[in-house]
Design a protein around this motif. Structure first.
Motif, mmCIF file in Angstrom:
data_model
loop_
_atom_site.group_PDB
_atom_site.id
_atom_site.type_symbol
_atom_site.label_atom_id
_atom_site.label_comp_id
_atom_site.label_asym_id
_atom_site.label_seq_id
_atom_site.Cartn_x
_atom_site.Cartn_y
_atom_site.Cartn_z
ATOM 1 N N THR A 375 59.869 13.333 58.246
ATOM 2 C CA THR A 375 58.662 13.247 59.079
ATOM 3 C C THR A 375 57.487 12.601 58.354
ATOM 4 O O THR A 375 56.471 12.283 58.994
ATOM 5 N N ASN A 376 57.588 12.456 57.038
ATOM 6 C CA ASN A 376 56.520 11.889 56.212
ATOM 7 C C ASN A 376 55.288 12.799 56.147
ATOM 8 O O ASN A 376 54.222 12.382 55.710
ATOM 9 N N ASN A 377 55.440 14.040 56.590
ATOM 10 C CA ASN A 377 54.340 14.989 56.448
ATOM 11 C C ASN A 377 54.176 15.379 54.974
ATOM 12 O O ASN A 377 55.157 15.553 54.246
ATOM 13 N N ARG A 378 52.939 15.516 54.561
ATOM 14 C CA ARG A 378 52.672 15.806 53.161
ATOM 15 C C ARG A 378 51.762 17.012 53.037
ATOM 16 O O ARG A 378 50.787 17.146 53.787
ATOM 17 N N SER A 379 52.115 17.903 52.065
ATOM 18 C CA SER A 379 51.273 19.064 51.760
ATOM 19 C C SER A 379 50.897 19.009 50.286
ATOM 20 O O SER A 379 51.577 18.370 49.475
ATOM 21 N N GLU A 380 49.794 19.675 49.978
ATOM 22 C CA GLU A 380 49.282 19.638 48.610
ATOM 23 C C GLU A 380 49.437 21.008 47.949
ATOM 24 O O GLU A 380 49.397 22.045 48.613
ATOM 25 N N ILE A 381 49.586 20.981 46.622
ATOM 26 C CA ILE A 381 49.589 22.201 45.814
ATOM 27 C C ILE A 381 48.352 22.139 44.931
ATOM 28 O O ILE A 381 48.202 21.228 44.108
ATOM 29 N N ARG A 382 47.432 23.095 45.120
ATOM 30 C CA ARG A 382 46.154 23.079 44.412
ATOM 31 C C ARG A 382 46.069 24.267 43.443
ATOM 32 O O ARG A 382 46.640 25.331 43.681
#
Length: 495
Positions: A375-382
């Motif tokens: 899906t090309n969805n991206r999440s971040e790890i902060r």
């Protein structure tokens, strides 16, 4: 009358009469005149020669004093005494050599490096597998320090550390003894596997049992024949399951002897962590052998940078313990982390890191992203705290909840003094069925699991717990089919 007396003697006496007459009539002064004597001799008082030296010749008188000096006996005695004094002092100054070092039915003379053999267990083919044990025994007395590597067979950096340390030390300049086992888990090493052939993790079975499973017997043999005879232990590890660790020390800082060890390792970061039940570090500390874990790099690779940092730390430790004279200076102070957090992925996909191992990070900083390849969805790890990256996953495909980054939270010396960690139970307390082994589930909460150190806890399916070094869990397929309860596989926690 004299003639009559003579004639009355026996015949054999008459035969000796001419000889007696000759001896009696011989002129004694002639013997004294012809004698070639350097010093006066005892002669009859009637003999004239002693009167001759009354008026000596001037030349002869001048020659007499040197002759008297040569004959003076005290001079040679003093010279001999003086010549004998230096060897006596040299013998007194020579230090007494220590006794040969005896271990594993082998003997190592002072000032030598030798290889001994530890027979861990029989293989499945019934053939014993010897494991090399290196011993450097110094000419001077000192502590016995043990180095263990490859307790997990695929962790290679520690093997190279042991090699460099042993072949970089001069046993003739060493005070004490260094014992090194470059490859503890020979079975796993030959298969390039973390585990033993039956998929048990050796670092979950210490101190072991002589009547337990194969892992428990191997652990027992190592612990009884090597570990218990040492004064300190450094257990060398790497990250696990495609994760890497900053070169660092894992130690229980509530133990004064362990704390002293960590302070002798230069500027390597120290993470306070209590050893889990069944680990080599925990069992050795309970047995009275101060033990630390040195983590460096990732499994399956030899990494020169991480190896060099670990070797430098161990050599600094040996120097601070008075065993070697060579040392390297550290430019930075030693950071101590009493807290650390694992940051996990919320979605599945491909992990791409934006930070590197050892980076200083601030709260809210993006450490990496997880991208769904479909899906090309991206999440971040902060980051949720200011700190330093002590461990991280390599770029790979991850699932939701995957532990990606470990951030250490530093403490100043004042904070460390004010916020001492809660002390562990007494190290001498024997393990029992009531002892709770604290694990971390996928959400990071503490979950007590009743387990006896060195025994075989039941299989819980997927691996979800952090290990004694704080590594996160990674699921692996369970071995088919399940075995009886006393032979079930131990909880597989990384490291």
């Amino acid at each position: 009358m004299r003639i009559a007396a003579v004639l009355s003697l026996p015949r054999y006496c008459l035969r000796l009469l001419p000889i007696l007459i000759c001896l009696t009539c011989a002129p004694m002064p002639a013997l004294a005149d012809e004698g070639d004597l350097d010093e006066p001799v005892q002669v009859p008082e009637a003999s004239p020669p002693p009167a001759d030296p009354v008026e000596p010749d001037p030349d002869e008188a001048s020659a007499d004093p040197p002759a008297a000096m040569e004959a003076d006996p005290p001079a040679p005695v003093e010279a001999a005494a003086e010549s004998s004094e230096p060897p006596a002092e040299a013998v007194a100054a020579e230090p007494e050599l220590p006794s040969p070092f005896i271990m594993l039915d082998g003997e190592v003379p002072p000032g030598e490096v030798r290889q001994l053999s530890w027979i861990a267990s029989e293989s499945f083919a019934g053939i014993s597998v010897p494991t090399p044990v290196l011993v450097a025994h110094g000419l001077q007395t000192g502590p016995i320090v043990c180095l263990t590597a490859a307790v997990h067979g695929d962790e290679l950096n520690g093997i190279e550390m042991v090699r460099r340390i042993f072949y970089g030390v001069d046993p003739k300049e060493l005070s004490g003894t260094i014992v090194g086992i470059p490859i503890v888990n020979m079975f796993g090493f030959r298969r390039n596997s973390r585990y033993l052939p039956d998929r048990r993790d050796l670092n979950r079975y210490f101190p072991g049992s002589p009547t337990g499973s194969s892992a428990s017997r191997i652990a027992y043999s190592l612990f009884e024949n090597v570990i218990k005879h040492c004064d300190a232990l450094v257990d060398l590890h790497t990250g696990s399951f495609h994760r890497t660790n900053l070169t660092q020390i894992r130690a229980d800082l509530s133990n004064p002897k362990v704390l002293e060890l960590t302070q002798n390792l230069g500027a390597l970061p120290v993470l306070n962590s209590r050893a889990q039940g069944g680990t080599l570090r925990g069992a050795a500390n309970r047995a009275g052998v101060p033990t630390i874990t040195l983590e460096a790099g990732e499994p399956g690779r030899f990494q020169p940078k991480e190896v060099a940092a670990g070797v430098k730390g161990v050599r600094t430790l040996l120097n601070k313990m008075g065993m070697v004279k060579k040392t390297s200076l550290w430019a930075d102070p030693q950071p101590v982390f009493y807290q650390s957090n694992w940051l996990r992925a919320d979605t599945g996909g491909i992990l791409f890191s934006k930070v590197e191992l050892g980076d200083e990070v601030s709260r809210g900083q993006v450490l990496g992203t997880v991208t769904d390849p479909i899906t090309n969805n991206r999440s971040e790890i902060r980051a949720d705290n200011d700190g330093r990256i002590l461990g991280m996953a390599l770029n790979q495909v991850v699932i939701p909840g995957f532990a990606a980054y470990r951030v250490g939270i530093p403490k100043t010396s004042e904070e460390v003094a004010e916020e001492q960690p809660e002390p562990d139970p007494p190290e001498t307390e024997p393990p029992s069925e009531d002892n709770a082994q604290i694990l971390l589930d996928e959400s990071g909460s503490d979950v007590p699991e009743t387990t006896t150190a060195g025994t075989e806890p039941p299989d819980s399916g997927a691996v979800v717990a952090d290990d004694e070094a704080g590594e996160p869990a990674t699921a692996e397929p369970a071995p088919p089919p399940p075995a009886p309860i006393d032979e079930l596989e131990a909880e597989e926690r990384p490291d």
